[in-house]
Design an enzyme around this catalytic site. Structure first.
Site, PDB file in Angstrom:
ATOM      1  N   ASP A  11      -1.374   0.281 -52.946  1.00  0.00           N
ATOM      2  CA  ASP A  11      -0.261  -0.305 -54.015  1.00  0.00           C
ATOM      3  C   ASP A  11       0.311   0.718 -54.794  1.00  0.00           C
ATOM      4  OD1 ASP A  11       0.560  -1.764 -56.050  1.00  0.00           O
ATOM      5  OD2 ASP A  11      -1.486  -2.946 -56.788  1.00  0.00           O
ATOM      6  N   ILE A  12       1.482   0.430 -54.520  1.00  0.00           N
ATOM      7  CA  ILE A  12       2.489   1.530 -55.360  1.00  0.00           C
ATOM      8  C   ILE A  12       2.467   1.320 -56.616  1.00  0.00           C
ATOM      9  CG2 ILE A  12       4.650  -0.074 -55.631  1.00  0.00           C
ATOM     10  CD1 ILE A  12       6.164   2.666 -54.299  1.00  0.00           C
ATOM     11  N   ASN A  25      15.567  -7.381 -56.129  1.00  0.00           N
ATOM     12  CA  ASN A  25      16.705  -8.045 -55.860  1.00  0.00           C
ATOM     13  C   ASN A  25      18.243  -7.937 -56.681  1.00  0.00           C
ATOM     14  OD1 ASN A  25      16.700 -10.171 -57.827  1.00  0.00           O
ATOM     15  ND2 ASN A  25      14.734 -10.883 -56.944  1.00  0.00           N
ATOM     16  N   GLY A  33       6.760 -10.026 -53.582  1.00  0.00           N
ATOM     17  CA  GLY A  33       6.658  -8.919 -53.219  1.00  0.00           C
ATOM     18  C   GLY A  33       6.333  -7.535 -54.201  1.00  0.00           C
ATOM     19  N   VAL A  34       6.925  -6.481 -53.730  1.00  0.00           N
ATOM     20  CA  VAL A  34       6.404  -5.409 -54.398  1.00  0.00           C
ATOM     21  C   VAL A  34       7.030  -5.620 -55.955  1.00  0.00           C
ATOM     22  CG1 VAL A  34       8.648  -4.107 -53.653  1.00  0.00           C
ATOM     23  CG2 VAL A  34       6.496  -2.949 -54.307  1.00  0.00           C
ATOM     24  N   ASP A  35       8.235  -6.187 -55.971  1.00  0.00           N
ATOM     25  CA  ASP A  35       9.053  -6.449 -57.217  1.00  0.00           C
ATOM     26  C   ASP A  35       8.176  -7.000 -58.164  1.00  0.00           C
ATOM     27  OD1 ASP A  35      11.173  -6.804 -58.926  1.00  0.00           O
ATOM     28  OD2 ASP A  35      12.217  -8.225 -57.754  1.00  0.00           O
ATOM     29  N   SER A 118      13.242  -3.201 -48.062  1.00  0.00           N
ATOM     30  CA  SER A 118      13.831  -4.235 -47.045  1.00  0.00           C
ATOM     31  C   SER A 118      12.982  -4.730 -45.891  1.00  0.00           C
ATOM     32  CB  SER A 118      15.142  -3.896 -46.192  1.00  0.00           C
ATOM     33  OG  SER A 118      16.132  -3.861 -47.301  1.00  0.00           O
ATOM     34  N   VAL A 121      10.397  -9.639 -47.258  1.00  0.00           N
ATOM     35  CA  VAL A 121      11.229 -10.719 -47.027  1.00  0.00           C
ATOM     36  C   VAL A 121      12.784 -10.452 -46.639  1.00  0.00           C
ATOM     37  CG1 VAL A 121       9.832 -12.162 -48.619  1.00  0.00           C
ATOM     38  CG2 VAL A 121      11.718 -11.090 -49.383  1.00  0.00           C
ATOM     39  N   TYR A 122      13.047  -9.225 -46.739  1.00  0.00           N
ATOM     40  CA  TYR A 122      14.671  -8.976 -46.293  1.00  0.00           C
ATOM     41  C   TYR A 122      14.635  -8.771 -44.857  1.00  0.00           C
ATOM     42  CZ  TYR A 122      16.418  -9.115 -51.021  1.00  0.00           C
ATOM     43  OH  TYR A 122      17.054  -9.307 -52.312  1.00  0.00           O
TER      44      TYR A 122
HETATM   45  P1  ADP Z   1      12.371  -6.606 -49.515  1.00  0.00           P
HETATM   46  O1  ADP Z   1      12.743  -7.860 -50.127  1.00  0.00           O
HETATM   47  O2  ADP Z   1      13.235  -5.351 -49.981  1.00  0.00           O
HETATM   48  O3  ADP Z   1      12.025  -6.982 -48.155  1.00  0.00           O
HETATM   49  P2  ADP Z   1       9.575  -6.733 -50.260  1.00  0.00           P
HETATM   50  O4  ADP Z   1       8.834  -6.824 -51.568  1.00  0.00           O
HETATM   51  O5  ADP Z   1       9.545  -8.423 -49.665  1.00  0.00           O
HETATM   52  O6  ADP Z   1      10.926  -6.166 -50.389  1.00  0.00           O
HETATM   53  O7  ADP Z   1       8.860  -5.899 -49.199  1.00  0.00           O
HETATM   54  C1  ADP Z   1       9.063  -4.558 -49.352  1.00  0.00           C
HETATM   55  C2  ADP Z   1       7.686  -3.476 -48.706  1.00  0.00           C
HETATM   56  O8  ADP Z   1       6.875  -3.735 -49.758  1.00  0.00           O
HETATM   57  C3  ADP Z   1       6.843  -4.663 -47.655  1.00  0.00           C
HETATM   58  O9  ADP Z   1       6.523  -3.836 -46.544  1.00  0.00           O
HETATM   59  C4  ADP Z   1       5.555  -5.256 -48.383  1.00  0.00           C
HETATM   60  O10 ADP Z   1       4.462  -5.318 -47.596  1.00  0.00           O
HETATM   61  C5  ADP Z   1       5.538  -4.074 -49.551  1.00  0.00           C
HETATM   62  N1  ADP Z   1       4.844  -4.211 -50.584  1.00  0.00           N
HETATM   63  C6  ADP Z   1       4.447  -5.377 -51.071  1.00  0.00           C
HETATM   64  N2  ADP Z   1       3.658  -5.224 -52.278  1.00  0.00           N
HETATM   65  C7  ADP Z   1       3.672  -4.013 -52.615  1.00  0.00           C
HETATM   66  C8  ADP Z   1       2.912  -3.021 -53.477  1.00  0.00           C
HETATM   67  N3  ADP Z   1       2.140  -3.467 -54.224  1.00  0.00           N
HETATM   68  N4  ADP Z   1       2.685  -1.675 -53.066  1.00  0.00           N
HETATM   69  C9  ADP Z   1       3.366  -1.181 -52.076  1.00  0.00           C
HETATM   70  N5  ADP Z   1       4.079  -1.823 -51.212  1.00  0.00           N
HETATM   71  C10 ADP Z   1       4.331  -3.149 -51.533  1.00  0.00           C
END
Ligand code: ADP
Length: 170
Positions: A11-12, A25, A33-35, A118, A121-122
């Protein structure tokens, strides 16, 4: 040199680095997601700060404090939505990394962690995205000796494998 760039699983939002990168976004007002994880970890101060930034076009990046996160800063970048590969997606994804590194340099940051921009979901194909990520990181590290640590963070093991493969190729 090799150890300055590493793939990490997890987890970042838990990382105590100078900056974590948010795959945001264009509104910069939060999402899934990560956002979503970054906004939850940083607390409501981050959203309040982001409201003052006026969004962020695809390929560009903006920096904020990390607020309640262990990382000092968050660099928000907006990756391209994958369509069919002919819409400038690769250039835009490369620009995301480049603009994040530009801000890192400007702010004297020494450690930075990227999610797989990306690749959620992108819908960007993971192999291709990982190759761009590795190439851009290597180039930035060559140009900026002050960068001590660059982490490519995968949230699941399959993404970690793809990133590791891109790292060991070339
Ligand atoms: P995007 O809209 O740019 O595709 P996402 O958040 O949907 O962004 O996904 C980007 C990547 O981040 C995916 O590989 C997802 O599994 C990953 N991700 C989601 N949550 C975390 C987190 N807490 N730490 C690190 N990576 C994450």
């Amino acid at each position: 040199m090799a150890d300055r760039l590493q793939v990490l699983s997890g987890d970042i939002t838990r990382l105590a680095v100078d900056a974590i990168v948010n795959a945001a976004n264009a509104s910069l007002l939060g999402g899934g997601g990560v956002d979503g994880a970054i906004h939850r970890g940083a607390g409501p101060e981050l959203l309040a700060y982001c409201r003052t930034l006026g969004g962020c076009p695809t390929g560009e990046a903006k920096i904020t404090p990390g607020f309640r996160l262990p990382s000092k800063h968050v660099i928000h970048t907006v990756g391209p939505v994958w369509r069919d590969g002919s819409q400038g997606e690769a250039q835009q994804l490369g620009l995301c990394y480049r603009n994040c590194f530009r801000l890192a340099r400007k702010h004297g940051l020494r450690s930075i962690a990227f999610p797989a921009i990306s690749c959620g979901v992108y819908g960007y194909p993971r192999d291709a995205a990982a190759r761009i990520a590795v190439a851009e990181c290597r180039m930035a590290m060559r140009d900026n000796p002050d960068l001590e640590q660059v982490l490519l963070v995968a949230f699941d093991e399959s993404m970690a494998k793809v990133l590791q493969q891109a790292l060991s190729a070339a």
